[in-house]
Design an enzyme around this catalytic site. Structure first.
Site, short mmCIF file in Angstrom:
data_model
loop_
_atom_site.label_atom_id
_atom_site.label_comp_id
_atom_site.label_asym_id
_atom_site.label_seq_id
_atom_site.Cartn_x
_atom_site.Cartn_y
_atom_site.Cartn_z
N GLU A 132 -34.22 -37.92 28.89
CA GLU A 132 -33.88 -38.85 29.66
C GLU A 132 -32.81 -37.79 30.38
O GLU A 132 -31.94 -37.90 29.71
CB GLU A 132 -33.59 -40.01 29.76
CG GLU A 132 -33.45 -40.72 30.78
CD GLU A 132 -33.57 -42.14 31.13
OE1 GLU A 132 -34.14 -42.78 29.94
OE2 GLU A 132 -33.78 -42.98 32.31
N ARG A 177 -32.51 -42.88 13.66
CA ARG A 177 -31.23 -42.13 15.04
C ARG A 177 -30.25 -42.27 13.41
O ARG A 177 -29.82 -42.26 12.55
CB ARG A 177 -31.36 -43.14 15.76
CG ARG A 177 -30.35 -44.19 15.55
CD ARG A 177 -30.39 -44.68 16.91
NE ARG A 177 -29.15 -44.11 17.61
CZ ARG A 177 -29.38 -43.79 18.73
NH1 ARG A 177 -30.44 -44.22 19.38
NH2 ARG A 177 -28.41 -43.49 19.40
N LYS A 222 -25.59 -42.03 25.32
CA LYS A 222 -25.12 -41.34 26.14
C LYS A 222 -24.55 -41.81 27.06
O LYS A 222 -23.60 -42.07 28.30
CB LYS A 222 -26.34 -40.78 27.17
CG LYS A 222 -26.91 -39.19 26.87
CD LYS A 222 -28.75 -39.41 27.76
CE LYS A 222 -29.53 -39.31 26.80
NZ LYS A 222 -30.50 -39.55 27.38
P1 ATP Z 1 -28.68 -42.38 24.18
O1 ATP Z 1 -28.80 -43.85 23.52
O2 ATP Z 1 -27.36 -41.74 23.85
O3 ATP Z 1 -28.77 -42.19 26.02
P2 ATP Z 1 -32.03 -41.94 24.30
O4 ATP Z 1 -32.06 -42.39 23.05
O5 ATP Z 1 -32.12 -42.83 25.81
O6 ATP Z 1 -30.23 -41.71 23.55
P3 ATP Z 1 -33.06 -39.90 25.72
O7 ATP Z 1 -32.81 -38.67 26.32
O8 ATP Z 1 -34.00 -40.59 25.79
O9 ATP Z 1 -31.74 -40.86 24.94
O10 ATP Z 1 -33.20 -39.07 24.34
C1 ATP Z 1 -34.58 -37.93 23.95
C2 ATP Z 1 -34.59 -38.04 22.52
O11 ATP Z 1 -33.60 -37.91 21.80
C3 ATP Z 1 -35.84 -39.39 22.15
O12 ATP Z 1 -36.66 -38.68 21.24
C4 ATP Z 1 -34.31 -40.09 21.48
O13 ATP Z 1 -35.45 -40.66 20.42
C5 ATP Z 1 -33.81 -39.14 20.83
N1 ATP Z 1 -32.64 -39.39 20.08
C6 ATP Z 1 -31.29 -39.40 21.10
N2 ATP Z 1 -30.71 -39.91 20.35
C7 ATP Z 1 -30.46 -40.03 19.57
C8 ATP Z 1 -29.74 -40.04 17.75
N3 ATP Z 1 -28.72 -40.28 18.00
N4 ATP Z 1 -31.03 -39.49 16.54
C9 ATP Z 1 -32.21 -39.06 16.45
N5 ATP Z 1 -32.70 -38.80 17.98
C10 ATP Z 1 -32.15 -39.13 19.05
MG MG Z 2 -34.15 -43.25 26.06
#
Ligand code: ATP
Ligand code: MG
Length: 600
Positions: A68, A303, A313
């Site tokens: 995102e 994760r 983020k």
């Molecule tokens: P955040 O919680 O930091 O905002 P998010 O999951 O909301 O992370 P996205 O942009 O939706 O952020 O993530 C893109 C991809 O990266 C998704 O497939 C998510 O599962 C993966 N991802 C995000 N954080 C992690 C993590 N700590 N470990 C492994 N994969 C991750």
């Molecule tokens: Mg997300």
């Protein structure tokens, strides 16, 4: 610093075959069964009807990385990138970069650009042969809306006009079932008309939502008539004000996967309970003829949680906006731009991701594992250099004031073919302040009055005393040179000394700014147990010093990496270095010095 400095351990050879894991096993099983063999690919995301007209899909699997664009990518995302792009590479597949940009409120072009850069920097590419698999979920808004209409027509979705509070109150809890909305049995034509009016902007935010009609009594709350669309009068970074209804993540994601012919949709564990909804939606749309089976399958993995930092983020954004760090690319940030400025290489990050593998249960990975991957990557690559970080003047009282000798030091001790660095040797030198003491503790083998040490690549010297200021602080050390001890000359090894210290010619050394970074948090789990992570900040996470480096480093290019002998790995800052005046960031110390007792 201690006296015993073992040569760096040789780098472990990288695993040739990636270790297997449950995701690879699932893919192996699917491929062995020919599950995805019948797929065809229109060359772009589309409905089944279009894909059917295309050639057989040359990609044996299709994965995707779906960020995102609401912030900068961090080390957790790197795990997902390495996993998804790595699987595509290893299985003769393709990995799509898809911006999951269905939420208009938080997304910006700046983030899109930074994500594109970060994925490329990590060494992955969504352009492969004639394919260019960079997509935006917002490009599917028309199709997503058309599917919503189809679901309404088929009786699988309805417009709910309960207030947000009512919807919440009627959703039930983990232990109590939910209650049907009084609008649930609204005739499809009425829902359809309302849905179109919602799209036309005739209803205010919060007045209606589109919901899937599944089961308000399901033990899985995600199946209690989840919201598919809501009204938002917000400008979108790509579609402007064209839309005032926006799809929810749980609706847009499976459909984006299916349009893109994704085979394995890999996501983090928190989506495990959403998988039944993922499957429900795609099955309904396959029944409607929009997609062909086999449908994409969601697979969850744990994760990445990394000690001494944060991988959210939102929290990283807070560190930026509150001024705790200087920006998304502050070298203490676990963002990819931050790690890059810190001196991390893409290879080190890939190596780290390979080593940690994927698991089915959440756990914490030690920050030291990331740091070790960097050392292992840089040890064979980084040129050696001399830096004196806390300078103290050493005067060689019997060495002529105007004499200059040159000493040769290897660029890399294990790679003689890389040549030598030339170090001028003069009467006045810089040494590290802590390489001298007047009153040596037991086991101290470096300079103290009467003791002999070797100046690396040069002479053995004998300490004869020191000067002090009014406060008793040592301002200069005196020594005499044993002129028949020069390294590399016959008889040089007749002097057996236990200490070996580095030095720079005071006349020739280049004065530079060096930024000594430590971990940003002093507790291993900064936000554990609901603690406010700001209380866990390490107050000494950055120390800026004026230091001296060997003269040749005036030519260091931004992002050029060095091992400053006895200190660690350093990189010329890519932002603040100027021609002839590099600024160095400490990437990592030579050994793990984050001792026990500092954990929290
Ligand atoms: P955040 O919680 O930091 O905002 P998010 O999951 O909301 O992370 P996205 O942009 O939706 O952020 O993530 C893109 C991809 O990266 C998704 O497939 C998510 O599962 C993966 N991802 C995000 N954080 C992690 C993590 N700590 N470990 C492994 N994969 C991750
Ligand atoms: Mg997300």
């Amino acid at each position: 610093m201690s006296d015993a400095r073992p040569a760096n351990a040789p780098r472990k050879p990288p695993a040739t075959d990636p270790p297997s894991n449950f995701i690879r096993s699932a893919i192996d099983t699917d491929l062995a069964a020919g599950r995805y063999t019948p797929r065809r690919w229109a060359g772009h995301p589309d409905l089944a009807a279009a894909h059917r007209g295309g050639p057989p899909d040359v990609a044996r699997i299709r994965t995707r990385f779906p960020p995102e664009p609401n912030g900068y990518l961090h080390i957790g995302h790197a795990k997902s990138i390495c996993l998804n792009f790595g699987l595509a590479r290893d299985y003769d597949g393709r990995c799509h970069l898809r911006f999951d940009d269905t939420n208009p409120v938080k997304e910006e072009q700046e983030y899109v650009d930074s994500i594109v850069d970060a994925v490329r920097w990590l060494g992955f590419d969504w352009q492969d042969g004639r394919e260019d698999n960079l997509y935006y979920a917002s490009d599917y808004f028309d199709l997503l809306f058309a599917f919503a209409e189809a679901l309404v027509r088929a009786g699988h979705a309805y417009v709910d006009s309960q207030s947000a509070d009512e919807i919440r109150a009627n959703r039930g809890t983990l232990t109590e079932p939910g209650r049907d909305s009084r609008f649930r049995d609204r005739p499809p034509e009425e829902s359809l008309a309302l849905l179109r009016e919602m799209r036309e902007g005739k209803h205010p935010e919060g007045s209606h939502v589109l919901r899937a009609k599944i089961d308000m009594t399901s033990p899985n709350v995600n199946l209690r008539d989840p919201v598919l669309y809501r009204i938002r009068f917000a400008d979108h970074h790509r579609t402007g004000d064209r839309w005032c209804v926006y799809p929810m993540y749980d609706y847009a994601h499976p459909i984006s996967d299916a349009l893109e012919n994704i085979t394995h949709s890999i996501c983090t564990l928190e989506f495990e309970d959403h998988r039944p909804l993922y499957d429900w939606l795609l099955e309904r749309l396959a029944d409607g003829g929009f997609f062909d089976r086999p449908l994409p399958q969601q697979i969850e993995f744990a994760r990445l949680n990394l000690t001494y930092t944060l991988t959210s983020k939102r929290k990283l954004q807070e560190l930026v906006t509150s001024g705790v760090v200087e920006g998304w690319d502050d070298p203490r940030m676990p963002t990819l731009v931050g790690l890059r400025r810190r001196g991390y290489t893409p290879e080190a990050i890939q190596l780290f991701c390979e080593r940690i593998g994927v698991a089915k249960a959440d756990s914490w990975i030690e920050m030291s594992a990331l740091e070790q991957a960097l050392r292992d990557d840089l040890d064979p690559k980084a040129a050696r250099a001399t830096a004196v970080l806390d300078p103290l003047r050493l005067v060689l009282t019997d060495f002529p004031a105007d004499a200059v000798e040159t000493c040769n030091a290897p660029v890399h001790p294990q790679q003689p073919e890389r040549g030598v660095r030339v170090l001028p040797f003069t009467r006045e030198l810089w040494i590290e302040r802590d390489d001298f003491t007047e009153t040596p503790p037991k086991g101290f083998f470096r300079l103290f009055p009467g003791n002999r040490v070797r100046l690396r690549f040069a002479y053995v010297i004998e300490c004869t005393g020191c000067d002090k200021d009014a406060d008793g602080r040592v301002t200069a050390v005196h020594a005499r040179v044993l002129l028949d001890s020069r390294s590399g000359t016959p008889g040089a090894d007749q002097y057996k000394v236990k200490g070996n210290i580095h030095w720079l010619s005071a006349r020739d050394a280049l004065e530079v700014e060096v930024r000594l970074y430590e971990r940003l948090f002093q507790h291993a789990h900064p936000d554990a147990g609901g603690r406010d992570y700001r209380e866990a900040l390490n107050a000494d996470s950055r120390r800026i010093v004026r230091a001296f480096v060997e003269p040749g480093l005036a030519a260091a290019e931004p992002e050029q990496r060095f091992q400053f002998e006895r200190h660690g790995y350093f990189v010329a800052d890519r932002r603040d270095s100027m021609a002839g005046r590099p600024v160095f960031n400490r990437s990592v110390t030579l050994r793990d010095s984050w001792g026990a007792g500092k954990t929290g």
